[in-house]
Design an enzyme around this catalytic site. Structure first.
Site, PDB file in Angstrom:
ATOM      1  N   GLU A 151       2.993  19.286  -8.265  1.00 15.13           N
ATOM      2  CA  GLU A 151       2.665  20.386  -9.087  1.00 15.13           C
ATOM      3  C   GLU A 151       0.571  20.414  -9.638  1.00 15.13           C
ATOM      4  O   GLU A 151       0.180  21.454  -9.141  1.00 15.13           O
ATOM      5  CB  GLU A 151       3.176  20.355 -10.152  1.00 15.13           C
ATOM      6  CG  GLU A 151       4.608  20.541 -10.172  1.00 15.13           C
ATOM      7  CD  GLU A 151       4.915  22.543  -9.385  1.00 15.13           C
ATOM      8  OE1 GLU A 151       3.867  23.555  -9.616  1.00 15.13           O
ATOM      9  OE2 GLU A 151       6.376  22.430  -8.888  1.00 15.13           O
ATOM     10  N   TYR A 156       1.463  26.710 -17.140  1.00 16.99           N
ATOM     11  CA  TYR A 156       1.933  26.394 -16.106  1.00 16.99           C
ATOM     12  C   TYR A 156       2.405  25.071 -15.390  1.00 16.99           C
ATOM     13  O   TYR A 156       3.820  25.322 -15.117  1.00 16.99           O
ATOM     14  CB  TYR A 156       1.681  26.607 -14.921  1.00 16.99           C
ATOM     15  CG  TYR A 156       2.419  26.674 -13.315  1.00 16.99           C
ATOM     16  CD1 TYR A 156       2.764  27.417 -13.014  1.00 16.99           C
ATOM     17  CD2 TYR A 156       1.879  24.962 -12.520  1.00 16.99           C
ATOM     18  CE1 TYR A 156       3.021  27.438 -11.510  1.00 16.99           C
ATOM     19  CE2 TYR A 156       2.341  25.205 -11.582  1.00 16.99           C
ATOM     20  CZ  TYR A 156       3.774  25.825 -11.400  1.00 16.99           C
ATOM     21  OH  TYR A 156       4.426  25.996  -9.851  1.00 16.99           O
ATOM     22  N   ASP A 209       2.547  31.480 -12.156  1.00 17.20           N
ATOM     23  CA  ASP A 209       1.196  31.100 -11.001  1.00 17.20           C
ATOM     24  C   ASP A 209       0.945  32.415 -10.661  1.00 17.20           C
ATOM     25  O   ASP A 209       1.352  34.046 -10.903  1.00 17.20           O
ATOM     26  CB  ASP A 209       1.284  30.533 -10.618  1.00 17.20           C
ATOM     27  CG  ASP A 209       2.900  31.027  -9.387  1.00 17.20           C
ATOM     28  OD1 ASP A 209       3.181  31.647  -9.478  1.00 17.20           O
ATOM     29  OD2 ASP A 209       2.159  30.563  -8.244  1.00 17.20           O
ATOM     30  N   CYS A 250       5.385  38.488   0.067  1.00 18.51           N
ATOM     31  CA  CYS A 250       4.392  39.220  -0.553  1.00 18.51           C
ATOM     32  C   CYS A 250       3.391  39.153  -0.934  1.00 18.51           C
ATOM     33  O   CYS A 250       2.648  38.589  -2.101  1.00 18.51           O
ATOM     34  CB  CYS A 250       5.362  39.803  -2.347  1.00 18.51           C
ATOM     35  SG  CYS A 250       4.880  40.855  -3.139  1.00 18.51           S
ATOM     36  N   CYS A 279      12.194  47.234  -6.037  1.00 20.71           N
ATOM     37  CA  CYS A 279      10.205  46.890  -6.497  1.00 20.71           C
ATOM     38  C   CYS A 279       9.283  48.538  -5.976  1.00 20.71           C
ATOM     39  O   CYS A 279      10.009  49.489  -6.069  1.00 20.71           O
ATOM     40  CB  CYS A 279       9.876  46.106  -5.164  1.00 20.71           C
ATOM     41  SG  CYS A 279       7.907  46.450  -5.049  1.00 20.71           S
TER      42      CYS A 279
END
Length: 358
Positions: A39, A122, A140, A194, A210
């Site tokens: 991470e 995060y 994020d 996306c 969406c």
DNA sequence: GACTCGTGGAA
DNA sequence: TTTCCAAGAGT
């Protein structure tokens, strides 16, 4: 969204993820320390860049104790080329905190995680959801982009306040059912489908949820304020050699840009010109007797917020370094020191143009 | 809140 | 070539 819509959203999301999600090294483990390392490396850094660094890092520092006990220079060397080097120093500091205060076990409370060096909102949420199965949304850039399109949210994602808004929204969507997969699925959609400048809506599992896709305005989201232009800095890079062909290098300060890295001495050209007596200036600053310098090579390196224009200058010394932050090092021994990328280019130039180092 | 902090890939 | 920007955190 009502409860039924949220159930549908999660079903579509997780169903897609289980058959289309990416297989990544840090997804093959449930070791919180490994997930933590991944991470931190993934902050502002793309997956394909991280993979080889991650593999090397956990091989070299397989346990929290191994990382805690390592010299900082070794950690920086392992991070060399990955960027944002304070991440490496804060990770090591954080691991040392965990070893000393929590018996080497990564804590499982959000408040405690946030108190650990290098762990922000995060990363704390990512660890809670992925290592401990807690329903915490990890906000994020991917997640904000995807959700801004799904829900037509036009707040500026460069503002910190906006992150909290997405946190509230995602908190209402995430469930007890595999929350780690919820976060990773949204990241995968953001990275694979996306994308910032291309949205493959026909293949998106969230298409029926969406709003942006429905209106065909997906590429107008998210709204993000622009970046400032990088500021140019002109440096002279000093290639100072002794009679044995060793080069003078110096350690950068332990804070700020490229903290703790080694480099060839650099002088801002502004100060250099202002100093007037060029040789005296170099002599005083580096304790070296310089032969007249001449330009040999120039190189430009762009950072996110500034640009280095480097001009290589040539010099000789018969003295030893006057500071512990300076060393005379043979070309063959450069490997032991972490160098910034622009100075790695200088090393390449030296190796290609200086067959004889005397 | 606004800045600082790296690098490489993609269009 | 230039521009954007990527699993953010610290100050």
């Amino acid at each position: 969204m009502n409860e039924q819509q949220i159930r549908n959203f999660n079903h579509d999301l997780l169903d897609w993820f289980h058959s289309n999600g990416r297989h990544l090294p840090w997804r093959e483990t449930d070791n919180p320390y490994y997930i933590w390392v991944s991470e931190v490396m993934l902050q502002q850094t793309q997956v394909n860049t991280v993979i080889p660094y991650y593999m090397r890092f956990i091989r070299k520092f397989p346990t929290p104790a191994a990382l805690a006990d390592a010299p900082e220079q070794d950690v920086l060397k392992c991070w060399e080329g990955l960027g944002y080097y304070s991440r490496a120093r804060h990770l090591q500091q954080g691991v040392r905190e965990v070893v000393e205060k929590y018996d080497g076990q990564l804590p499982d409370s959000k408040e405690t995680l946030l108190s650990i060096s290098g762990i922000g909102p995060y990363t704390a949420s990512a660890l809670l959801s992925m290592a401990y199965d807690e329903p915490e949304p990890a906000i994020d850039g991917n997640l904000m982009r995807v959700l801004s399109r799904v829900f037509l949210i036009d707040d500026d994602i460069a503002k910190q306040k906006t992150r909290r808004k997405f946190e509230d929204l995602a908190s209402s969507l995430i469930t007890e059912t595999d929350p780690g997969a919820f976060n990773q699925a949204l990241m995968d959609i953001g990275a694979m489908i996306c994308k910032p400048k291309h949205a493959d809506c026909p293949n998106c599992p969230l298409r029926r949820h969406c709003l942006a896709s429905e209106e065909g305005v997906q590429l107008e989201y998210p709204v993000k304020s622009g970046n400032a232009k990088p500021r140019p800095l002109h440096y002279a890079v000093l290639l100072i050699r002794d009679d044995d062909g060793r080069y003078l290098i110096e350690k950068r300060p332990d804070k700020g840009l490229l903290a703790g890295f080694w480099q060839f001495p650099m002088i801002l050209l502004d100060e250099y010109e202002k100093a007037g007596q060029r040789h005296d200036y170099i002599s005083e600053r580096y304790g070296c007797e310089m032969a007249p310098v001449h330009t040999t090579f120039t190189y430009t390196h762009r950072f996110s917020h500034l640009i280095w224009h480097l001009t290589l200058l040539d010099g000789r010394t018969h003295q030893k370094p006057i500071s512990e932050k300076q060393r005379l090092v043979a070309v063959a021994d450069f490997d032991a020191y972490p160098f910034p990328v622009p100075h790695q280019k200088v090393i390449e130039w030296i190796k290609n143009n200086r067959q004889n180092h005397t």
